[in-house]
Design a protein around this motif. Structure first.
Motif, PDB file in Angstrom:
ATOM      1  N   VAL A 145      42.220  32.794  53.226  1.00 53.68           N
ATOM      2  CA  VAL A 145      42.606  33.023  51.841  1.00 53.68           C
ATOM      3  C   VAL A 145      43.444  34.276  51.708  1.00 53.68           C
ATOM      4  CG1 VAL A 145      41.741  33.112  49.478  1.00 53.68           C
ATOM      5  CG2 VAL A 145      40.312  32.141  51.292  1.00 53.68           C
ATOM      6  N   PRO A 146      44.689  34.124  51.278  1.00 54.48           N
ATOM      7  CA  PRO A 146      45.479  35.321  51.006  1.00 54.48           C
ATOM      8  C   PRO A 146      45.018  35.907  49.677  1.00 54.48           C
ATOM      9  CG  PRO A 146      46.727  33.351  50.470  1.00 54.48           C
ATOM     10  CD  PRO A 146      45.392  32.884  50.952  1.00 54.48           C
ATOM     11  N   ASN A 147      45.448  37.078  49.385  1.00 57.56           N
ATOM     12  CA  ASN A 147      45.243  37.676  48.066  1.00 57.56           C
ATOM     13  C   ASN A 147      43.821  38.111  47.751  1.00 57.56           C
ATOM     14  OD1 ASN A 147      47.942  37.058  47.636  1.00 57.56           O
ATOM     15  ND2 ASN A 147      47.423  35.079  46.718  1.00 57.56           N
ATOM     16  N   LEU A 148      42.897  38.016  48.698  1.00 56.70           N
ATOM     17  CA  LEU A 148      41.539  38.463  48.380  1.00 56.70           C
ATOM     18  C   LEU A 148      41.496  39.971  48.195  1.00 56.70           C
ATOM     19  CD1 LEU A 148      39.154  36.418  50.709  1.00 56.70           C
ATOM     20  CD2 LEU A 148      39.607  36.111  48.261  1.00 56.70           C
ATOM     21  N   ILE A 149      40.701  40.397  47.259  1.00 58.11           N
ATOM     22  CA  ILE A 149      40.468  41.825  47.088  1.00 58.11           C
ATOM     23  C   ILE A 149      39.265  42.244  47.907  1.00 58.11           C
ATOM     24  CG2 ILE A 149      39.782  43.609  45.451  1.00 58.11           C
ATOM     25  CD1 ILE A 149      41.335  42.010  43.314  1.00 58.11           C
ATOM     26  N   ILE A 150      38.203  41.471  47.743  1.00 57.40           N
ATOM     27  CA  ILE A 150      36.950  41.794  48.432  1.00 57.40           C
ATOM     28  C   ILE A 150      37.107  41.499  49.919  1.00 57.40           C
ATOM     29  CG2 ILE A 150      34.505  41.206  48.596  1.00 57.40           C
ATOM     30  CD1 ILE A 150      34.877  40.331  45.557  1.00 57.40           C
ATOM     31  N   GLN A 151      36.672  42.428  50.733  1.00 59.18           N
ATOM     32  CA  GLN A 151      36.792  42.253  52.185  1.00 59.18           C
ATOM     33  C   GLN A 151      35.507  41.611  52.699  1.00 59.18           C
ATOM     34  OE1 GLN A 151      39.852  43.002  53.641  1.00 59.18           O
ATOM     35  NE2 GLN A 151      40.316  43.162  51.450  1.00 59.18           N
ATOM     36  N   TYR A 152      35.404  40.298  52.451  1.00 58.24           N
ATOM     37  CA  TYR A 152      34.182  39.583  52.827  1.00 58.24           C
ATOM     38  C   TYR A 152      33.915  39.721  54.295  1.00 58.24           C
ATOM     39  CZ  TYR A 152      34.160  37.477  48.242  1.00 58.24           C
ATOM     40  OH  TYR A 152      34.108  37.300  46.900  1.00 58.24           O
ATOM     41  N   GLN A 153      32.630  39.916  54.628  1.00 61.10           N
ATOM     42  CA  GLN A 153      32.286  39.943  56.032  1.00 61.10           C
ATOM     43  C   GLN A 153      32.074  38.511  56.489  1.00 61.10           C
ATOM     44  OE1 GLN A 153      29.094  42.644  55.603  1.00 61.10           O
ATOM     45  NE2 GLN A 153      30.425  44.408  55.957  1.00 61.10           N
ATOM     46  N   PRO A 154      32.811  38.103  57.498  1.00 56.29           N
ATOM     47  CA  PRO A 154      32.725  36.696  57.899  1.00 56.29           C
ATOM     48  C   PRO A 154      31.398  36.385  58.582  1.00 56.29           C
ATOM     49  CG  PRO A 154      34.227  37.937  59.316  1.00 56.29           C
ATOM     50  CD  PRO A 154      33.763  38.886  58.268  1.00 56.29           C
ATOM     51  N   TYR A 155      30.967  35.164  58.360  1.00 56.37           N
ATOM     52  CA  TYR A 155      29.815  34.677  59.127  1.00 56.37           C
ATOM     53  C   TYR A 155      30.336  34.188  60.474  1.00 56.37           C
ATOM     54  CZ  TYR A 155      27.198  34.813  54.749  1.00 56.37           C
ATOM     55  OH  TYR A 155      26.592  35.215  53.613  1.00 56.37           O
ATOM     56  N   GLU A 156      29.465  33.526  61.218  1.00 53.18           N
ATOM     57  CA  GLU A 156      29.861  32.979  62.521  1.00 53.18           C
ATOM     58  C   GLU A 156      31.151  32.176  62.402  1.00 53.18           C
ATOM     59  OE1 GLU A 156      26.940  30.784  65.293  1.00 53.18           O
ATOM     60  OE2 GLU A 156      25.723  31.949  63.871  1.00 53.18           O
ATOM     61  N   ASN A 157      31.982  32.290  63.391  1.00 49.86           N
ATOM     62  CA  ASN A 157      33.263  31.573  63.432  1.00 49.86           C
ATOM     63  C   ASN A 157      34.193  31.979  62.291  1.00 49.86           C
ATOM     64  OD1 ASN A 157      32.229  30.131  65.610  1.00 49.86           O
ATOM     65  ND2 ASN A 157      31.367  28.589  64.210  1.00 49.86           N
ATOM     66  N   GLY A 158      33.961  33.148  61.763  1.00 50.03           N
ATOM     67  CA  GLY A 158      34.855  33.636  60.710  1.00 50.03           C
ATOM     68  C   GLY A 158      34.704  32.929  59.390  1.00 50.03           C
ATOM     69  N   LEU A 159      33.608  32.178  59.211  1.00 48.86           N
ATOM     70  CA  LEU A 159      33.426  31.422  57.980  1.00 48.86           C
ATOM     71  C   LEU A 159      33.175  32.342  56.782  1.00 48.86           C
ATOM     72  CD1 LEU A 159      31.269  28.347  59.069  1.00 48.86           C
ATOM     73  CD2 LEU A 159      33.736  28.461  58.643  1.00 48.86           C
ATOM     74  N   LEU A 160      33.675  31.898  55.623  1.00 50.62           N
ATOM     75  CA  LEU A 160      33.502  32.686  54.393  1.00 50.62           C
ATOM     76  C   LEU A 160      32.119  32.468  53.789  1.00 50.62           C
ATOM     77  CD1 LEU A 160      34.652  34.440  52.129  1.00 50.62           C
ATOM     78  CD2 LEU A 160      35.720  32.404  51.169  1.00 50.62           C
ATOM     79  N   ASN A 217      29.669  36.767  51.662  1.00 49.95           N
ATOM     80  CA  ASN A 217      29.020  38.021  52.049  1.00 49.95           C
ATOM     81  C   ASN A 217      29.912  39.224  51.767  1.00 49.95           C
ATOM     82  OD1 ASN A 217      27.174  39.763  53.103  1.00 49.95           O
ATOM     83  ND2 ASN A 217      27.615  39.272  55.253  1.00 49.95           N
ATOM     84  N   PRO A 218      29.956  39.657  50.530  1.00 47.71           N
ATOM     85  CA  PRO A 218      30.788  40.816  50.224  1.00 47.71           C
ATOM     86  C   PRO A 218      30.127  42.081  50.748  1.00 47.71           C
ATOM     87  CG  PRO A 218      29.645  40.062  48.255  1.00 47.71           C
ATOM     88  CD  PRO A 218      29.222  39.156  49.367  1.00 47.71           C
ATOM     89  N   PRO A 219      30.912  42.998  51.246  1.00 50.23           N
ATOM     90  CA  PRO A 219      30.322  44.217  51.800  1.00 50.23           C
ATOM     91  C   PRO A 219      29.805  45.117  50.688  1.00 50.23           C
ATOM     92  CG  PRO A 219      32.681  44.411  51.757  1.00 50.23           C
ATOM     93  CD  PRO A 219      32.372  43.030  51.291  1.00 50.23           C
ATOM     94  N   SER A 220      28.783  45.853  51.022  1.00 52.34           N
ATOM     95  CA  SER A 220      28.281  46.788  50.015  1.00 52.34           C
ATOM     96  C   SER A 220      28.439  48.197  50.536  1.00 52.34           C
ATOM     97  CB  SER A 220      26.825  46.477  49.703  1.00 52.34           C
ATOM     98  OG  SER A 220      26.063  46.462  50.881  1.00 52.34           O
ATOM     99  N   ALA A 221      28.318  49.133  49.621  1.00 53.31           N
ATOM    100  CA  ALA A 221      28.464  50.533  50.025  1.00 53.31           C
ATOM    101  C   ALA A 221      27.896  51.392  48.920  1.00 53.31           C
ATOM    102  CB  ALA A 221      29.940  50.875  50.211  1.00 53.31           C
ATOM    103  N   CYS A 222      27.797  52.660  49.176  1.00 48.99           N
ATOM    104  CA  CYS A 222      27.289  53.549  48.150  1.00 48.99           C
ATOM    105  C   CYS A 222      28.400  54.478  47.697  1.00 48.99           C
ATOM    106  CB  CYS A 222      26.126  54.380  48.685  1.00 48.99           C
ATOM    107  SG  CYS A 222      24.733  53.353  49.150  1.00 48.99           S
ATOM    108  N   GLN A 223      28.464  54.670  46.401  1.00 57.46           N
ATOM    109  CA  GLN A 223      29.414  55.633  45.863  1.00 57.46           C
ATOM    110  C   GLN A 223      28.653  56.749  45.169  1.00 57.46           C
ATOM    111  OE1 GLN A 223      30.825  52.255  44.235  1.00 57.46           O
ATOM    112  NE2 GLN A 223      31.170  51.953  46.416  1.00 57.46           N
ATOM    113  N   VAL A 224      29.295  57.878  45.137  1.00 56.97           N
ATOM    114  CA  VAL A 224      28.642  59.026  44.512  1.00 56.97           C
ATOM    115  C   VAL A 224      29.442  59.416  43.278  1.00 56.97           C
ATOM    116  CG1 VAL A 224      27.838  61.388  44.864  1.00 56.97           C
ATOM    117  CG2 VAL A 224      27.932  59.784  46.777  1.00 56.97           C
ATOM    118  N   TRP A 225      28.719  59.723  42.216  1.00 58.20           N
ATOM    119  CA  TRP A 225      29.412  60.147  40.997  1.00 58.20           C
ATOM    120  C   TRP A 225      29.920  61.564  41.165  1.00 58.20           C
ATOM    121  CZ3 TRP A 225      30.553  57.288  36.717  1.00 58.20           C
ATOM    122  CH2 TRP A 225      31.181  57.986  35.661  1.00 58.20           C
TER     123      TRP A 225
END
Lengths: 329, 289, 232, 238, 395
Positions: free
Chosen positions: E346-361, E368-376
């Motif tokens: 998929v072109p144009n994605l914003i979210i950098q999905y982490q692929p499952y096995e075989n690169g599946l979405l 599986n969108p990646p998560s992270a912590c942000q600080v205010w």
């Protein structure tokens, strides 16, 4: 009065007629909206037996509706009951619950009664959230089996739902009419009109209003049961005081209290209105509020009052015409 | 857990004073005019929203509070004239439905104007008083003081002013009040104005600690009705005591039983009170003594 | 001073008064007698404006008052002592009196003094709640309260109802002294002795109509009144 | 034999004594009148006898049953039924529905036709009570009470507000049912009406029973005349 | 009866207008609250979808198997209420819509699930709700994270920062958070972090002092708040007032604009928010597609796109790409394409999905969108130093 008695038959006849004509052609969405209208009509008609006949404003009926829904959800999903026994059980349990609530609530009167039942409704809603092992908590029940198919409707579940809901509405309507005509119904009317006079005529007012409350609770339970099976899902949000509890009051008042057929029209209008206003979504609730305000300010007897007055005018002008013809001869 | 009791009681008082402040205006209107003014919650919401807007345009908070409260008074009087006066003889039920309809309309108007997103006026009085046993925000203390001040204000108006004399006369015997040459319409307007003033003032103040959004009045007004019943309809002192009782009760249930049962606790108390005393804890006859 | 012409009034579909005409002269005193159900209270309510007139005219001091509000009538000087006293039960005697002088603002010292002179008992109980007083005391309070409005016409609706003879005497004494101050009195009564003591002219109502009219002394001693009461 | 005996009943409201120490009885099969000036306590007595309010003190016996007064529903069951001074019917319902309520609440199979005929209600059965003329409402309210087939009917001013011919009609109705064995306690201000009907009269003044006797005795008794007309104020200075 | 007639005519009229009369038209449906209390979340999502559809049309439409389709978005307003959502979905289905974006609300997702499960020619891509048990992998997919992904973000934070004890406060009206609460508690304990208390509140509550007083007494190093930012801000303020000095961790979609409307920014300093990466996060990390949407959205609507726009944006691209890959606009074909779709497809994605096995979405329908912590810090969330994103898509 005569007109009102006529309306009591004409309105259900029109509903049946519309259903017979409409069901084969309506699409799923219309069928669904119609089904919800019918469910709300069941609630409204039976609630009218309480509010219209005794004048007691209960805000606990959203909870009783929920009791019916959760009972069916639990029995059909967790205990493997068939739908019909579950429907009966839901009505009975809701009826018993309603009776208990009534025994407590009828110790008070007027605004205190309304506030007390409001409290019961709010506690009930919280119980649906908190009693997770039974109610599924905030997640509710997913995967409730649908209504069993009537012969000939196996391929059209939406039509099947509507037909079954209509049948239950017919039962509720008929039972309400019988209640109205029974001695208890007469006693309830007496309580609403003038408690002191009723007492002076030896009416056991406690018994009369208790019966009305229990009666409405039974059908609130039945409506809830249908809702659970039709939605295949039950969550607490549908049973909050502001959602169903207060809405029921609105159906009855906008439709016309104490007429039984008025509340059906009230449910039709109030449920259909937001759907009609779907295009004007941003203003929908606003318009809805204004319409409610309009009715209570300018048409306090509801749609039924409008229709009755119109019918009266028509029959009067009809009479005039006839007498003129007689004169001409 | 018992060593936390002082803090929890202070928490309860702080919560209770916000309840009492809202219940005060409601009980006044209910006691004098027998109107279950459900949109009192929306007057509260409007007080908060007006203040927020004024502060957002750069006005000093303490200037904005009285202006917003007065603006709410106008809305309050309009509510009465549009929604209640016409159906005053229509009985409780019509009044209740009209009240709920107006409540919905006001909520929607607010949504159309300000949107549904919560926002809070910045607290003009940050800072916390910390003692060995408990801590409490200065602003919470201010609200506590405002609650008592509002009660005093209403009490003084009712018992030390000519207007109050007429309001009490009207609540006790409408016919006789008319025979004194009192114009009931003006007294009615005045009563609504005072009720709305306190409601708007409550919102104006509390909007600086609670989120402001169109349906923010719903919960408080439900609680206020509970207080009304516990404290006795039209009983000012009952509204204050009832508010504190409810606040402390909620905190104690939440703290010592379960925070899931907070609301059940509140409403269960209401149910029990009404079962034991069908006319409320302090009775019904205490109207504006 | 007060002239009622062809008045008709009633409740809902029930017309209680039909075609009543009554006149009260300046500083005069008129009694309206009649058994219960004759329409006496309805007449009072129509005069004070609590009940709309269906027909006819009420003229007071040369002004047409037929459509005026109760408050306007009080301001014009028509003040009613209502049937059943109707004091404000949860207010003190003093507060009741303050309400009496509502149209003049806070009561002036002399007004209060006058009221207390007339009814010394009230002065003793000025801070007691009115609801806790006896029926007779409540009646005196209602009277005093009406006087605080400085009426030019005092309208009394059965002030003796349910009172003991001693209390009735007190009321009579008070009314006589009020009359002496130049206040016109329209007394609606069932009790003849009070009527005799106070009235100059008398009207007898029977089922909503004026049955008899004449000087009080003459009318009251006639057998006609007793007949109308006792059904001889 | 007395159907009803009232024993030392006293009623106080706040600072006011409405009835003090009333002892009297009503004989079976009579029409017993109750008169007195306004505020004498007549309606209060009816309220107590019918169970609407509880007396501060005292008791009553009815039809051999002791320890009254009873709550309203029981009183009706035992045969005590009342009417009200203000016309009280179910205004929002039709005359027929009104009657249905009364009959339903009644003990047995009341002869509805007789009732409707005697009270001339046949033409208005399907009209809403609130739209009926006053005189018809008075009769309807009487029909509600009579529908219950009472032994003792407490009538609170049945003739009030009626025109002379309607009053005559009302008297006929009462006599009609009295003829069928009904005992009546009749509170009334219209003396002509009362004197025609009653065989015994009790006079109340200020919550006390002042006199009891035949109508003629009442009309000629000087204390009654003075009390009733309010004459006898001697000490007022003119 | 006039009412009924009006209803019938109105409904017929609406359905007629929505179906349209040209074969090249393709209507995509959405279930989002565009009115009501949750509209400030839902409106942005609806706007994003409409923006994308318009742009596609401007470029001549969506090319599927050689046919060009003009796209239109049919909005089903669910007002975040279950029954309203069901009615809205039924209406969309009646209007011959076979593809549904949404819903956002956790109250709506389970309510529409039974209907969607039963359909064979309907495909749903959830871009909002994190409720448990609403994705089936057959005709219902989710580009938003599951509640567990949210919780894992918190768990990672706790372990990485060596937090020893934690207290958790959950909005008990939020289906996704409540249903996963127990699992979350267990996994935290399993990771060796002590859970000193689990307390609850409800949306709309204004006083949390009882819970906070208890929690503070249990002296946790960190306090985790799960719910909505209005309450989050209020709890943060009250916790500080009651003397809580530990770390405050939010677990909620909390656009800075909303946060700032409810709490002075200074008071937010240092508060950490652990959730899947959202729109603003990708903008800050300079993901080109995110910057592009930001710019285009602002141009059209005059505002920033808000947190959830990235999900709606990606849902749109994932669906349209699947259609093109399937060469069909039949829901089952598209569903099959989705199951086989790789993140890089998929072109144009914003979210950098982490692929499952075989690169599946997707796996069982869940992306599986990646998560992270942000600080205010200052006036918004900031990525902690060294935070960078692993690009999984072509940008």
């Amino acid at each position: 009065m005569k007109q009102e008695i006529t309306f009591r038959w004409v309105i259900p006849a029109i509903v049946v007629l519309l259903a017979v004509i409409g069901i084969p052609f309506a699409n799923d969405y219309l069928l669904y909206v119609a089904t919800i209208i019918v469910l709300m009509s069941i609630l409204a008609v039976s609630y009218d037996v309480l509010l219209g006949l005794t004048g007691y404003l209960s805000l606990a009926h959203g909870f009783l509706y929920g009791v019916g829904a959760y009972t069916t959800a639990y029995l059909t999903t967790n205990s493997g009951w068939g739908y019909w026994p579950a429907l009966v059980a839901s009505a009975v349990i809701s009826g018993v619950m309603g009776t208990v609530i009534a025994l407590v609530a009828f110790r008070t009167r007027g605004i205190y009664f309304a506030v007390l039942t409001l409290g019961i409704g709010l506690v009930g809603y919280q119980l649906f959230l908190v009693l997770e092992p039974i109610t599924g908590g905030v997640g509710g029940f997913i995967g409730i089996p649908g209504l069993p198919s009537l012969p000939g409707f196996a391929d059209a579940p939406q039509r099947n739902n509507l037909v079954i809901a209509l049948l239950v509405l017919a039962v509720a309507y008929g039972a309400s009419m019988l209640f109205l005509r029974s001695s208890i119904g007469a006693a309830c009317l007496a309580v609403r009109e003038d408690v002191v006079l009723a007492q002076s005529l030896g009416i056991r007012i406690g018994m009369a209003r208790l019966c009305a409350f229990s009666f409405s609770a039974v059908f609130a339970g039945a409506a809830g049961s249908l809702f659970a099976a039709i939605s295949n899902f039950v969550g607490p949000d549908d049973f909050s005081v502001m959602a169903t509890g207060f809405q029921t009051v609105v159906y009855v008042v906008v439709g016309g209290m104490g007429t039984l057929w008025g509340p059906v029209l009230g449910a039709v209008l109030i449920v259909a209105l937001p759907e009609i206003l779907r295009g004007a979504s941003t203003y929908a609730v606003f318009i809805y509020g204004l319409i409610l305000l309009f009715f209570i300010l300018f048409a306090p007897k509801g749609i039924a009052g409008f229709l009755l007055a119109a019918a009266k005018r028509m029959s009067r002008s009809g009479r005039v015409v006839i007498s003129k013809e007689a004169e001409a001869r | 857990m018992l060593e936390l009791l002082p803090q929890q009681l202070v928490n309860g008082l702080a919560l209770g004073s916000s309840y009492a402040l809202i219940a005060l205006g409601l009980t006044l209107v209910f006691g004098v005019l027998q109107i279950p003014n459900f949109p009192h919650g929306e007057l509260y919401m409007l007080g908060a929203s007006f203040t927020y807007v004024l502060v957002a345009y750069g006005m000093n908070f303490w200037v904005a509070v009285p202006i917003a409260s007065l603006a709410v008074v106008i809305v309050g009087i309009l509510l009465d004239q549009v929604g209640y006066r016409r159906i005053d003889t229509g009985g409780n039920l019509s009044l209740m439905i009209s009240a709920l309809a107006m409540s919905t309309v006001l909520q929607q108007v607010a949504t159309l104007i300000w949107g549904a997103e919560p926002h809070t006026t910045l607290s003009p009085l940050p800072g916390v008083l910390r003692t060995a046993y408990f801590s409490i925000g200065y602003y919470q203390m201010l609200i506590f003081a405002a609650t008592i001040a509002c009660w005093l204000f209403v009490w003084v108006v009712l018992h030390r002013s000519r207007l109050g004399l007429a309001i009490r006369a009207m609540s006790q015997n409408k016919m006789a009040a008319q025979l004194m040459g009192i114009d009931l319409i003006w007294i009615r307007i005045a009563t609504f104005a005072i009720g709305a003033l306190i409601g708007g003032f409550a919102g104006s103040l509390l909007g600086a600690s609670f989120p402001i959004y169109p349906t923010m009045g719903l919960n408080p007004v439900l609680k206020a009705f509970v207080i009304l019943v516990i404290g006795g309809v039209g009983n000012l002192w009952g509204a204050i005591v009832g508010g504190f009782v409810l606040g402390i009760l909620e905190i104690l249930v939440s703290a010592y039983i379960s925070s899931q049962l907070q609301d059940i606790g509140t409403f269960a108390v209401l149910v029990i009170v009404l079962i034991v005393r069908p006319n409320g804890l302090f009775g019904r006859a205490e109207v504006l003594r | 001073m007060l002239s009622i012409e062809n008045l008709a009034a009633g409740y809902d579909r029930l017309e209680v008064l039909h075609d009543i005409s009554i006149k009260v002269e300046e500083a005069g005193s008129v009694v309206v007698l009649g058994p219960n159900g004759a329409g006496k209270s309805t007449l009072c309510r129509a005069i004070s404006g609590l009940l709309p007139c269906r027909h006819g005219k009420i003229v007071f001091d040369g002004k047409d008052m037929t459509g005026a509000s109760p408050a306007d009538r009080v301001r014009a000087g028509i003040v009613q002592v209502p049937e059943g006293r109707q004091v404000f039960p949860d207010m003190t005697v003093l507060e009741n009196l303050r309400l009496g002088s509502w149209i003049h603002g806070e009561p002036k010292g002399p007004d209060l003094q006058k009221a207390f002179d007339l009814f010394p008992r009230l002065a003793e109980r000025r801070n007691q709640n009115a609801g806790l007083m006896s029926g007779g005391e409540q009646q005196l309070l209602a009277l005093a309260r009406a006087m605080m409005a400085r009426p030019s016409l005092l309208l009394l609706d059965e002030p003796t109802q349910g009172l003991s003879p001693v209390a009735i005497e007190q009321v009579a004494t008070a009314l006589i002294s009020i009359r002496a101050q130049g206040v016109s009195i329209l007394l609606v009564e069932q009790n003849l002795s009070l009527a005799e003591a106070v009235g100059e002219r008398a009207y007898v109502l029977e089922t909503g109509r004026c049955a008899l009219e004449g000087p009080a002394a003459e009318l009251l001693s006639s057998d006609a009144v007793a007949a109308s009461y006792l059904g001889h | 034999m007395s159907l009803l005996s009232i024993n030392a009943i006293t009623q106080r409201f706040g600072g006011i004594t409405a009835l003090s120490d009333i002892t009297m009885s009503v004989e079976e099969g009579t029409i017993h009148g109750l008169i007195g000036p306004n505020g004498a306590g007549k309606t209060t007595l009816i309220n107590i006898l019918s169970g609407l309010v509880k007396p501060s003190e005292g008791s009553m016996e009815f039809n051999g049953r002791q320890n009254g007064p009873w709550p309203m529903a029981s009183a009706v069951q035992y045969g005590i039924v009342r009417t009200f001074q203000q016309t009280r019917v179910f205004m929002g319902l039709t005359a027929r529905e009104n009657l249905r309520i009364a009959h339903v609440a009644g003990a047995g199979d009341a002869n509805a036709d007789d009732l409707i005929e005697a009270l001339a209600l046949g033409d208005v059965l399907d009209r809403v009570a609130g739209e009926l003329p006053y005189a018809v409402l008075r009769r309807l309210s009487l029909a509600l009470a009579l529908g219950l087939r009472p032994k003792l009917l407490l009538l609170d001013e049945p003739a009030v507000g009626l025109a002379p011919d309607e009053i005559t009609k009302m008297a006929e109705v009462i006599r009609h049912f009295h003829g069928q064995g009904l005992t009546v306690l009749l509170v009334e201000h219209n003396m002509r009406f009362l004197m025609e009907l009653a065989s015994r009269v009790s006079v109340f003044v200020q919550g006390r029973l002042l006199f009891e006797g035949t109508p003629a005795e009442c009309q000629n008794n000087p204390t009654v005349i003075d009390a009733y007309l309010g004459r006898g104020l001697k000490h007022v200075e003119h | 009866m006039k009412m009924m007639k009006t209803l019938l005519t109105a409904a017929t009229f609406l359905s007629a207008s929505a179906v349209g009369s040209f074969a090249e038209n393709l209507t995509l449906g959405e279930l989002h609250p565009v009115t009501g209390p949750a509209s400030f979340y839902g409106l942005v999502m609806s706007q994003t979808l409409k923006l994308r559809a318009e742009q596609t049309n401007e470029k001549g439409g969506l090319d599927v198997g050689g046919t060009k389709y003009t796209l239109s978005i049919a909005t089903g307003d669910d007002q975040a209420q279950a029954t309203k959502g069901v009615a809205a979905l039924r209406k969309l289905m009646t209007d011959d819509v076979h593809f549904i974006f949404g819903p956002l609300a956790s109250a709506v997702a389970p309510a529409v699930k039974p209907i969607i499960d039963k359909q064979t020619d309907l495909l749903q891509i959830i871009d909002g709700s994190i409720a448990d048990g609403v994705v089936n992998g057959k005709n219902s997919f989710r580009v938003q994270a599951s509640a567990d992904t949210y919780n894992n973000a918190v768990l990672n934070y706790l372990t990485e920062n060596k937090v020893k004890s934690v207290a958790v406060m959950t909005d008990r009206s939020h289906q996704g958070f409540v249903m996963s609460e127990k699992r979350m508690g267990e996994s935290i304990e399993k990771a060796g972090v002590k859970v000193t208390g689990l307390e609850h509140f409800q949306i709309g509550d204004t006083d949390f002092s009882a819970q906070l007083t208890n929690l503070r007494a249990s002296m946790p190093d960190a306090l985790v708040l799960r719910g909505y930012p209005g309450e989050g801000a209020l709890i943060t303020k009250q916790a500080e007032a009651l003397g809580f000095k530990g770390q405050i961790v939010w677990e909620m979609g909390a656009p800075p604009s909303t946060v700032m409307k409810n709490i002075p920014s200074a008071q937010m300093d240092g508060v950490t928010n652990c959730i899947p990466r959202m729109m603003a996060d990708y903008v800050r990390l300079n993901v080109p597609n995110a910057l592009k949407l930001q710019e285009e959205f602002k141009k059209k609507y005059g505002e920033d796109p808000g947190e959830n726009a990235s999900f709606s944006n990606d849902a749109f691209w994932i669906l349209t790409t699947a259609m093109q890959k399937a060469g069909s606009i039949k829901a089952p074909d598209v569903a099959k394409a989705l199951t086989e779709m790789k993140v890089t497809d998929v072109p144009n994605l914003i979210i950098q999905y982490q692929p499952y096995e075989n690169g599946l979405l997707f796996k069982d329908g869940q992306a599986n969108p990646p998560s992270a912590c942000q600080v205010w810090k200052g006036e918004s969330w900031q990525n902690p130093p060294g935070d960078k994103i692993e690009m999984t898509t072509k940008n």
